[in-house]
Structure formats: structure tokens, C-alpha cells
Write an enzyme that holds these catalytic residues in place. Structure first.
Site, PDB file in Angstrom:
ATOM      1  N   PHE A 137       0.809  -1.218   0.000  1.00 56.15           N
ATOM      2  CA  PHE A 137       0.000   0.000   0.000  1.00 56.15           C
ATOM      3  C   PHE A 137       0.845   1.272   0.000  1.00 56.15           C
ATOM      4  O   PHE A 137       0.313   2.361   0.058  1.00 56.15           O
ATOM      5  CB  PHE A 137      -0.982  -0.025   1.174  1.00 56.15           C
ATOM      6  CG  PHE A 137      -2.198  -0.898   0.940  1.00 56.15           C
ATOM      7  CD1 PHE A 137      -2.417  -1.523  -0.272  1.00 56.15           C
ATOM      8  CD2 PHE A 137      -3.134  -1.091   1.950  1.00 56.15           C
ATOM      9  CE1 PHE A 137      -3.540  -2.331  -0.486  1.00 56.15           C
ATOM     10  CE2 PHE A 137      -4.259  -1.888   1.748  1.00 56.15           C
ATOM     11  CZ  PHE A 137      -4.464  -2.501   0.534  1.00 56.15           C
ATOM     12  N   ARG A 138       2.190   1.112  -0.022  1.00 59.01           N
ATOM     13  CA  ARG A 138       3.125   2.190  -0.361  1.00 59.01           C
ATOM     14  C   ARG A 138       3.335   3.257   0.716  1.00 59.01           C
ATOM     15  O   ARG A 138       4.003   4.258   0.436  1.00 59.01           O
ATOM     16  CB  ARG A 138       2.693   2.884  -1.663  1.00 59.01           C
ATOM     17  CG  ARG A 138       2.538   1.970  -2.861  1.00 59.01           C
ATOM     18  CD  ARG A 138       3.794   1.194  -3.144  1.00 59.01           C
ATOM     19  NE  ARG A 138       3.786   0.540  -4.451  1.00 59.01           N
ATOM     20  CZ  ARG A 138       4.622  -0.423  -4.789  1.00 59.01           C
ATOM     21  NH1 ARG A 138       5.529  -0.858  -3.928  1.00 59.01           N
ATOM     22  NH2 ARG A 138       4.587  -0.961  -5.982  1.00 59.01           N
TER      23      ARG A 138
ATOM     24  N   HIS B  20       9.608 -14.224  -1.404  1.00 57.86           N
ATOM     25  CA  HIS B  20       9.569 -13.951  -2.843  1.00 57.86           C
ATOM     26  C   HIS B  20      10.741 -14.704  -3.442  1.00 57.86           C
ATOM     27  O   HIS B  20      11.894 -14.441  -3.103  1.00 57.86           O
ATOM     28  CB  HIS B  20       9.713 -12.441  -3.095  1.00 57.86           C
ATOM     29  CG  HIS B  20       9.726 -12.072  -4.549  1.00 57.86           C
ATOM     30  ND1 HIS B  20       8.934 -11.070  -5.049  1.00 57.86           N
ATOM     31  CD2 HIS B  20      10.425 -12.552  -5.618  1.00 57.86           C
ATOM     32  CE1 HIS B  20       9.150 -10.950  -6.358  1.00 57.86           C
ATOM     33  NE2 HIS B  20      10.056 -11.848  -6.717  1.00 57.86           N
TER      34      HIS B  20
ATOM     35  N   ASP C 255      -1.136  -9.402  -4.449  1.00 58.69           N
ATOM     36  CA  ASP C 255       0.148  -8.719  -4.629  1.00 58.69           C
ATOM     37  C   ASP C 255      -0.082  -7.322  -5.193  1.00 58.69           C
ATOM     38  O   ASP C 255       0.672  -6.837  -6.040  1.00 58.69           O
ATOM     39  CB  ASP C 255       1.099  -9.523  -5.519  1.00 58.69           C
ATOM     40  CG  ASP C 255       2.538  -8.993  -5.485  1.00 58.69           C
ATOM     41  OD1 ASP C 255       2.872  -8.249  -4.543  1.00 58.69           O
ATOM     42  OD2 ASP C 255       3.311  -9.306  -6.400  1.00 58.69           O
TER      43      ASP C 255
END
Length: 448
Positions: A66-67, A181, A313
Site C-alpha cells: 500500500f506504499r 519472494h 500482490d
């Protein structure tokens, strides 16, 4: 102040593999009764007639970006959580690669403080691992934090954990669920050099899945799984993107007993490499969208329970950023608003049942992360509910996209289904493209 009371009538309730017509009584934050027919107790009850529509437990999205803080020109917790509840997501787990990164307890607490003020959906955060923050990892409270996130490829800042000794120490030292990841950086670097030499920076986008290849994914995933087996760590592999990787996972144990689990994302179930010529950088993700065969094998593994969870994602970038040439265009895209409509479109195409969608988006994240009293439609559980009309088509257009970045890889797509209502902790948070000012969201807690 009187407790809020809501009655949902005549709903097709989707829960634990069944669809049954039921009434749902919500008192305050909780579901207090589910029955064939419930009569309101008094005149203060808010009544919704859901006849002909399905009610699902809100999706728990175990991977979003969500930055906030530091990258809020792309999105923030307020804007993206609003888009999430419009897409049927009532709880999210956000990733640590913000600016600054969530790799200390202080930075983690800063994010909790932001979410408490601004989030429309329930929230938790992953704590980030680096090559040098093992002591901070040991301080994390497992009842308050969803888990640990390690970038074994495609990291930002200093979050690439590439020291084998450190990696083994982390796997051996924490009881937290470790999400990873997996892409092998050496393989990607070698592939990129070949295409950069041929095309410079303006590499045609359809080479993305060849640069970030099946081999790069498989090498990294298999190494992580091997280490988890060696150390006994609890491993969750994010956004599996290749058919080959699905063979690394098993369906021999129930989810609650699995030590190694996997997630697939909606874009890897929807797009294929045939879409690059049309969509270009708008479907540039890491790991890359790959072949139709990979897409089919991912769906097969999802349906036979080798893959346990569906996530988004969600990772917005500005339109200006995405319109750069290949080497300058960042990977990632916005997805939360269109998550459930896209999955329900796969249902309409006879690819997956609604019951299986609910299992992979709500029940299983709750089991995997041990989320307290969420992920199901049950008496005594928080009323995180989504009302869905399966026959109310709408088209994704600029003027109905809710992400701060203002674009979507689904623009121009017509979905047959829409989210008509979203309840968060019993409060009506969203109704037909309209939001309510009251924030009902809570911090997720974990039964560990």
C-alpha cells in the site's frame, strides 16, 4: 449508545463448502445468529434483503503493497484500503518494502499508527528480514504481526537476503511464518544482459517472462523449500507463477498441519504471455506472467490443494512510471478493487466454484496465519461480510477506478458480478461505489 444491530435476510451464505439460504444477525461487531429465519427484535435494526445474492466472508489478502510510508505518490493505506473493501477484501497483510523499510520494531509501530487512523479494512503487517536484522526479528510479537517477509529475489533497498548463513540463521531462529519472494537474481541478471545487449533499455515487453524465467523461479523456490525442510521452519511461498514450481508442493496434509505452503495471485490466474503485446508494462509483474500452460497448471494446483491461497500482490505505480521503457518501468500493478470480481468471472467461466474461491481467499488465510475470529461466516466471529450480485455487469473505466494511481490492468473489462455491500466488523463500510465516513477497521490479531 445503543449497539449497532443489522439483519441480513434471505442470503445465499457461502461458507465451508456449502451454499445455504440463511438470515444473519449482526450485533455490534459480531455475528450472533445464523438461521433459516430470524425476526428483528426491535425497530432499531438495520435490515438488508439479500434475496438472490450471495454473502461471502470478506477476503483476507495476505500480500499487498500500500506504499505508505515514503511512496505515497503511488498509493497509501487510506486510498488502497478503500479500493480493497470495494473489491471484497476486508482484511489485508501489507509488505515491508516501504520507505523506510519495516525492518525495526519502531518502523513497524509507525505503520500500525497510520493504519489505525486511516484504514478502511482490517490490517496487519509483515516484518521485513535483511542480512543484518536478526536481533530485531527476535523481538517481534507473534500475536500482533502476521509474519516475516524475506526477499530472495526482486528486492528494493537492502532487503535482498542473499547471505546463505544469515538465511539459515533466520530460518532456524523464528517461529514466525516466513513468507518468501522466490526468484534467482543471478539467473535473471544473466538473462537481462542478453536482451539489453540486443535491444538496449527498450526491450519488448513480451521478453519479460523469458528474462524472469521459469528457471529463475524454480531454482529459488526449491532452495527455500530445501532450507525449510532442513531447519523445520514454517515456509509460505508467495506468488507462485510456473507450472514447474507447483510440483514442489503437496496436498497430502490438511492445511493446518502443513509446514510448507503456497500462494497464487489473481494476475497469474488471469493473464498469459499472449497479453503482453496488448497490455505491455501494465501486466509487468515480478514474478512475470508466463504461458497459458503455466496458467492452467497453477489453476489445477489451486483446485487440488497443492496451492493454498489466492492473493493480489497489489502494488501500484503511477501511470507515468509504468509508461517507461522496459528497464525503467517498475514491476507491479493495482489489483485489490478488482480481486473478487475477477475471481467470480473465473467462476462464470466454469474454472472454479464459489465455494473454492471462498476457501482460498478467506478460510485458508485465516487458518494459515491463525487469524482470530475471521475468515468464516460463523456465530461468534467478526462480521466481515461481502454481499455479491452475480448478475450485475459493470465495466472497469477510468471514472470508477478507485486506486490513487488511477489505472488498472482490467480497464475495459466487463465483469458479470459486482460487490454491492461490504461490512467490516459489523459496520456497513461500502455500498455500490459509495463509502461511509466511519472507520470500522481493526488491527488483526493472531491465535498463536
Amino acid at each position: 449508545m445503543n449497539e449497532r444491530v443489522t439483519l441480513i435476510k434471505n442470503a445465499k451464505v457461502v461458507n465451508e463448502g456449502t451454499i445455504e439460504t440463511r438470515d444473519i444477525l449482526i450485533e455490534g461487531e459480531f455475528i450472533t445468529k445464523i438461521a433459516e429465519s430470524i425476526s428483528p427484535k426491535n425497530g432499531d435494526v438495520l435490515i438488508f434483503d439479500a434475496e438472490g445474492r450471495h454473502v461471502l466472508p470478506g477476503m483476507i489478502d495476505d500480500q499487498v503493497h500500500f506504499r505508505e510510508p515514503g511512496l505515497t505518490h503511488k498509493g497509501n493505506i487510506e486510498t488502497e484500503s478503500r479500493a480493497a473493501i470495494a473489491g471484497g477484501i476486508t482484511s489485508f497483510i501489507e509488505m515491508p518494502n516501504t520507505v523506510p523499510q519495516t525492518t525495526t520494531i519502531d518502523k513497524l509501530n509507525d505503520k500500525f499508527a497510520i493504519a489505525k487512523k486511516t484504514s478502511s479494512a482490517n490490517y496487519s503487517f509483515m516484518f521485513g528480514g535483511t542480512n543484518d536484522n536478526l536481533e530485531e526479528i527476535k523481538k517481534v510479537d507473534p500475536k500482533q504481526v502476521a509474519g516475516l517477509k524475506l526477499f530472495l529475489g526482486s528486492s528494493t533497498g537492502n532487503m535482498l537476503v542473499d547471505n546463505p548463513e544469515v538465511l539459515e540463521a533466520i530460518f532456524s531462529s523464528t517461529d514466525l511464518l516466513i513468507s518468501v519472494h522466490c526468484e534467482d537474481e543471478a539467473t535473471i541478471k544473466k538473462n537481462l544482459e542478453v536482451y539489453t545487449e540486443r535491444y538496449g533499455d527498450d526491450i519488448p515487453m513480451h521478453f519479460h517472462p523469458i528474462i524472469r524465467s521459469e528457471e529463475a523461479c524454480y531454482i529459488s523456490s526449491s532452495k527455500a523449500i530445501e532450507l525449510a525442510k532442513k531447519t523445520g521452519a514454517r515456509l509460505h511461498v508467495f506468488h507462485v507463477s510456473t507450472g514447474k514450481e507447483t510440483k514442489l508442493f503437496s496436498n497430502k496434509l490438511p492445511l493446518k498441519d502443513k509446514k510448507i505452503t503456497a500462494e497464487v495471485c489473481i494476475h497469474h490466474l488471469w493473464f498469459s504471455d499472449k497479453d503482453y503485446d496488448n497490455k505491455g508494462s501494465f501486466i509487468k509483474w515480478n514474478p512475470a506472467v508466463k504461458s497459458e500452460k503455466d496458467r492452467d497448471q497453477l489453476l489445477k494446483a489451486l483446485l487440488d490443494d497443492r496451492i493454498d491461497i489466492i492473493a493480489t500482490d497489489h502494488a501500484p505505480h503511477t501511470l507515468e512510471e509504468k509508461q517507461n521503457v522496459y528497464t525503467k518501468a517498475p514491476s507491479g500493478g493495482p489489483l485489490v478493487q478488482h480481486a473478487m470480481p475477477a475471481l467470480l468471472e473465473l467462476y462464470h467461466r466454469d474454472k472454479i466454484s464459489i465455494e473454492k474461491i471462498v476457501e482460498k481467499t478467506s478460510h485458508n488465510p485465516a487458518i494459515l496465519f491463525q487469524v482470530e475470529k475471521r475468515g468464516y461466516i460463523k456465530e461468534g466471529y467478526y462480521a466481515d461480510l461481502v454481499i455479491v450480485d452475480l448478475n450485475s455487469p459493470w465495466t472497469v473505466k477510468k471514472d470508477n477506478i478507485l486506486y490513487k494511481c488511477g489505472w488498472s490492468p482490467f480497464e475495459g473489462t466487463t465483469f458479470k458480478s459486482r460487490i454491492t455491500h461490504t461490512f467490516v466488523n459489523g459496520g456497513l463500510a461500502y455500498k455500490n461505489f459509495k463509502f461511509y465516513d466511519t472507520k470500522f477497521a481493526k488491527q488483526l490479531t493472531f491465535n498463536r
